[in-house]
Structures are given as structure tokens and as C-alpha cells.
Write an enzyme that holds these catalytic residues in place. Structure first.
Site, PDB file in Angstrom:
ATOM      1  N   ALA A  93     -12.907   7.785 -34.322  1.00  0.00           N
ATOM      2  CA  ALA A  93     -13.610   7.718 -35.605  1.00  0.00           C
ATOM      3  C   ALA A  93     -12.767   6.938 -36.607  1.00  0.00           C
ATOM      4  O   ALA A  93     -11.541   6.914 -36.525  1.00  0.00           O
ATOM      5  CB  ALA A  93     -13.868   9.128 -36.125  1.00  0.00           C
ATOM      6  N   THR A 151      -4.427  11.168 -38.252  1.00  0.00           N
ATOM      7  CA  THR A 151      -3.265  10.422 -38.744  1.00  0.00           C
ATOM      8  C   THR A 151      -2.194  11.385 -39.259  1.00  0.00           C
ATOM      9  O   THR A 151      -2.455  12.563 -39.501  1.00  0.00           O
ATOM     10  CB  THR A 151      -3.670   9.468 -39.874  1.00  0.00           C
ATOM     11  OG1 THR A 151      -4.287  10.228 -40.931  1.00  0.00           O
ATOM     12  CG2 THR A 151      -4.666   8.438 -39.377  1.00  0.00           C
ATOM     13  N   SER A 178      -8.235  15.183 -42.003  1.00  0.00           N
ATOM     14  CA  SER A 178      -7.922  13.976 -42.763  1.00  0.00           C
ATOM     15  C   SER A 178      -6.989  14.345 -43.913  1.00  0.00           C
ATOM     16  O   SER A 178      -7.247  15.308 -44.643  1.00  0.00           O
ATOM     17  CB  SER A 178      -9.193  13.344 -43.326  1.00  0.00           C
ATOM     18  OG  SER A 178      -8.863  12.324 -44.250  1.00  0.00           O
TER      19      SER A 178
END
Length: 445
Positions: free
Chosen positions: A124, A332, A254
Site C-alpha cells: 500500500a 515504515t 502509519s
């Protein structure tokens, strides 16, 4: 009558010269007198043109990695402009595709009761709004995850918000869930399905996957609005995309949405995922957009790499208690590893999540720990973070990943990377005389 037509035609060809035949039948004859040298030029020109067309449209061409991608980075100093340009190429069929994409059987894997011809997925973040699904899948991926998609449209964080670290094959982003919103993305997916159903490709009714490819899957990554409700936004996502996704992904990791990562706490996460699974189950009999009477897409949760072992253990417990189907490790990182080569401190210190090669050790460590605490649970683990080679893919599989995803390396190396990773993975598996499925979790058994 039909059988006599060739006989009459052949008789005319034998009794008339070429010019008479064409004129008599209302056709324009080819001009005679093309000399040998001219014919040779035309033939060579056509051959060169055909070869060039095949070469530049084939993702295996080195041109894309060594010429096109560096040129695109050169003309788009703001990395976000490069991202948008890449999606535009993919959306409009201008990106190269992987010709003769026949995956070796050693790459086949069964996930959620479905067969994938290869376990390499697109993470994604690349295609946020589902605009370029076919362009991406035609490059050789076995899976694509679009999003994150939020209930309402939102612009995300102010620009600049996407930064390249080319010396590290890495990027930093703080997009902040910029999204067109549920309604727009649903319309995009529905239009794609409508076009497919109306085309000749659907006539044999053999395609069951919402990716619209027989052995590939489509995942939709769900996010929450910046000011949205931490439970209701995800439930709205399930309602909106249940009919359109082969897989639903709950993104609670996120680093660019305030408070989002706090949802990874065991009690909060258990409650959220339990409600998500219940909502999914309540919609099973609603079917899907391809006309199936029932549809139960697996639910995965995507977590961060910046977790200590106790936090990973608690997430594993939440996943088991809520009965989700799998976990993606990882998103991340907010860390800036000391191994970074980039010396520009202003660039390295930009707020946001770091992805690319420097993320790999963190993601792999988190995956191994998660595999330890989910062993025997039936949860499917998906590895993501810093994967850029067949050796990387193998390493993640042996650490417990049934499938892997990548994005940053694809952006740097271009569409040819997927064929390269699949070729390398195939070669390494054959050297071990094993299949992908046989090595999953090998290092933790």
C-alpha cells in the site's frame, strides 16, 4: 455456396493477371516496382521498429532501470511529483509490462484458500486510490494492496512531504493519509469491474478474484480520517469495500496520523479488530461485485516495526483473540538507523516514516518475533520492508512470511525489478531443491 467461393477465386487468379484481377473486383492493386534495396529498407525498418516496441514495452528491459527511472527523478525534484507521474503512466497503459509472465511452479503459494502464482506483492502507498491496478499487476506482481483509503476525502499533510534518499535506496514520507475517500475509490473499482464484465474476458465466467486476474489478489488498505473515529472509520471501510476486495487490511501503524499507533495497544486493538471481524462476518451474504452470493475477504492488520518484543507479543494476542486472518509486518519506521549513508542532516531529520533498504533489518527482526508468538495459530504473516532482491524475499519467507510486499525498491529500480526478484527467487529455491511454500517459517521451526 461457401465451399465454392475459394474455387471461383482461385480460377480467377489463374486466368487474370494481377492488375486485371484487382480492377475487376473493385480493389486497388499494390504498386509494382519496389526495388530490392527499398524493400530491404522497409523490412529492416519494420523489424527494428517491432524490436524497439517490444524492448521498450517489456519491463525486463534495462532501459527502465538505468535510463528512464533516473530521468524521471531528474525532472521531478519533488519526489511526490515523480510519484504522481509514475501513477499516471501506469494508469494510462504507458508503463512497460512483463511479457511472457509465466511464473515457475516453485513460486506458487496458497493463501487464504486461493492460489497465487507468485508471492510478490505491491505494498500500500504506491496506488493510493486504485487508479493503476492493471498497470501494476501486469508488471508481474501476484498481489496488490491499494490505499490507505479514508472514509472522507482528505488532503493529507502540507507539501513537501515525500523525500528521496537515493544513496540509501530509501525515502521518507509524511503523506498523512491523503485520500480521495471511500466513494471515489469505490466508483473507480466498480467502473473497472463493469468494464471487465462487459468485455469478452468475462464470458467464460472463470475469474472469481476481485483483482480480475485468475491467480492474483486485490487488497484494500483501510485508514481513518485525521479527525475520524478510531473504530467507526474502519467499520465504514469494511462496509464500503467488502464487495470489492479480495483482502481487507486495517492500517493502525502509519506514523503520520496523530494517535494512530496507539491503536496497537492490546486491549484497544483487540476491541477494534473484533468489531471489524464482526462487521465483515455480517456482510458475508451480501456477496461481491462480481456476482458471488457470499464473500468473506480475509482481514489483516498492518503493524509498525518500531515495537519491543512485549508489544509484538500483545499484538499477536490481539490478533488471535479477535480472529483476524493475518498480520503485515511492517509499515515504515520513525527511526533513523546509524547505517544511513545520506549525510544531509536536514534531509535525514525530516519528519515521517522511513522505507527502503535501511528498513529491512527492523522489519525482519519484527517479523521473526511475530512468528515466534503466532506459531501454530494459523495466522498468515506478510513480510514488508526493505525487500529488493530474491535473496531478501527468501529471507523473509524463512522468517515466517507466506507472502512479501515491496514499494520503495520498485520506485527506484522500475518495473523490471519484479521479474528480477522472481527470477532470483526461483533460482535460489531450485538450488535448495525446495518450493516457496516449503521454506515458509523454516528458520523458526
Amino acid at each position: 455456396m461457401n465451399s465454392g467461393f475459394p474455387r471461383i477465386l482461385s480460377k480467377k487468379l489463374f486466368t487474370l493477371n494481377q492488375s486485371q484481377f484487382f480492377v475487376k473486383n473493385g480493389m486497388v492493386p499494390l504498386k509494382a516496382g519496389i526495388s530490392g534495396p527499398k524493400l530491404l529498407k522497409y523490412t529492416v525498418g519494420i523489424a527494428i521498429g517491432s524490436f524497439a516496441g517490444f524492448y521498450f514495452s517489456n519491463s525486463r528491459s534495462a532501459f527502465h532501470e538505468y535510463v528512464l527511472c533516473p530521468m524521471l527523478r531528474l525532472v521531478t525534484p519533488d519526489a511526490e511529483d515523480g510519484h504522481k507521474l509514475g501513477i499516471w503512466f501506469l494508469k494510462n497503459g504507458l508503463a512497460p509490462r512483463l511479457w511472457f509472465d509465466n511464473d515457475d511452479k516453485v513460486l506458487n503459494v496458497n493463501i487464504f484458500g486461493k492460489k497465487l502464482t507468485n508471492p510478490i506483492g505491491c505494498a500500500a502507498g504506491l496506488d493510493k486510490n486504485g487508479d493503476a491496478i492493471d498497470g501494476i499487476l501486469s508488471g508481474g506482481f501476484g498481489y496488490i494492496e491499494i490505499g490507505s483509503v479514508t472514509p472522507l476525502p482528505q488532503p493529507g499533510n502540507p507539501r513537501p512531504r515525500f523525500f528521496r534518499l537515493p544513496l540509501d535506496d530509501a525515502v521518507i514520507n509524511r503523506y498523512g493519509f491523503n485520500s480521495s475517500g471511500h466513494d471515489t475509490v469505490v466508483n473507480t473499482l466498480q467502473s473497472r469491474i463493469t468494464s471487465f464484465i462487459n468485455s469478452y474476458m468475462f464470458k467464460d465466467n472463470s475469474v472469481e478474484n476481485l483483482s480480475l486476474y485468475k491467480d492474483k489478489l486485490l487488497g484494500v488498505n483501510l485508514g481513518k480520517n485525521k479527525t475520524g473515529d478510531e473504530v467507526q472509520d474502519y467499520l465504514k471501510g469494511v462496509e464500503s469495500f467488502q464487495k470489492y476486495a479480495d483482502v481487507l487490511v486495517i492500517n493502525v501503524s502509519s506514523p503520520n496520523t496523530p494517535g494512530l499507533r496507539s491503536l496497537q495497544k492490546e486491549s484497544i486493538l483487540t476491541d477494534l479488530l473484533t468489531q471489524v471481524v464482526a462487521k465483515r462476518d455480517s456482510l458475508v451474504t451480501s456477496g461481491n461485485a462480481l456476482g458471488a452470493k457470499t464473500h468473506k475477504p480475509p482481514v489483516l492488520v498492518k503493524v509498525a516495526p518500531d515495537l519491543v518484543e512485549e508489544e509484538i507479543k500483545s499484538i499477536a494476542e490481539a490478533a488471535k483473540k479477535s480472529k483476524v486472518d493475518g498480520i503485515i509486518i511492517s509499515n515504515t519506521t520513525i527511526q533513523r538507523p546509524t547505517t544511513l549513508i545520506t549525510e544531509d542532516s536536514d534531509l535525514v531529520s525530516q519528519a515521517g516514516g522511513l522505507s527502503g533498504k535501511p528498513l529491512k533489518p527492523l522489519a525482519l527482526k519484527a517479523l521473526k518475533t511475530m512468528a515466534k508468538y503466532t506459531k501454530g495459530s494459523g495466522l498468515v504473516l506478510v513480510g514488508c520492508g526493505g525487500i529488493s532482491s530474491g535473496a531478501d524475499a527468501i529471507e523473509f519467507a524463512k522468517a515466517g512470511a507466506s507472502m512479501v510486499e515491496l514499494y520503495t525498491a520498485y520506485a527506484y529500480k522500475g518495473p523490471g525489478l519484479i521479474a528480477k526478484i522472481k527470477d532470483e527467487t526461483t533460482e535460489l529455491l531450485k538450488k535448495e531443491n525446495k518450493t516457496w511454500s516449503e521454506i515458509i517459517g523454516e528458520d523458526i521451526k
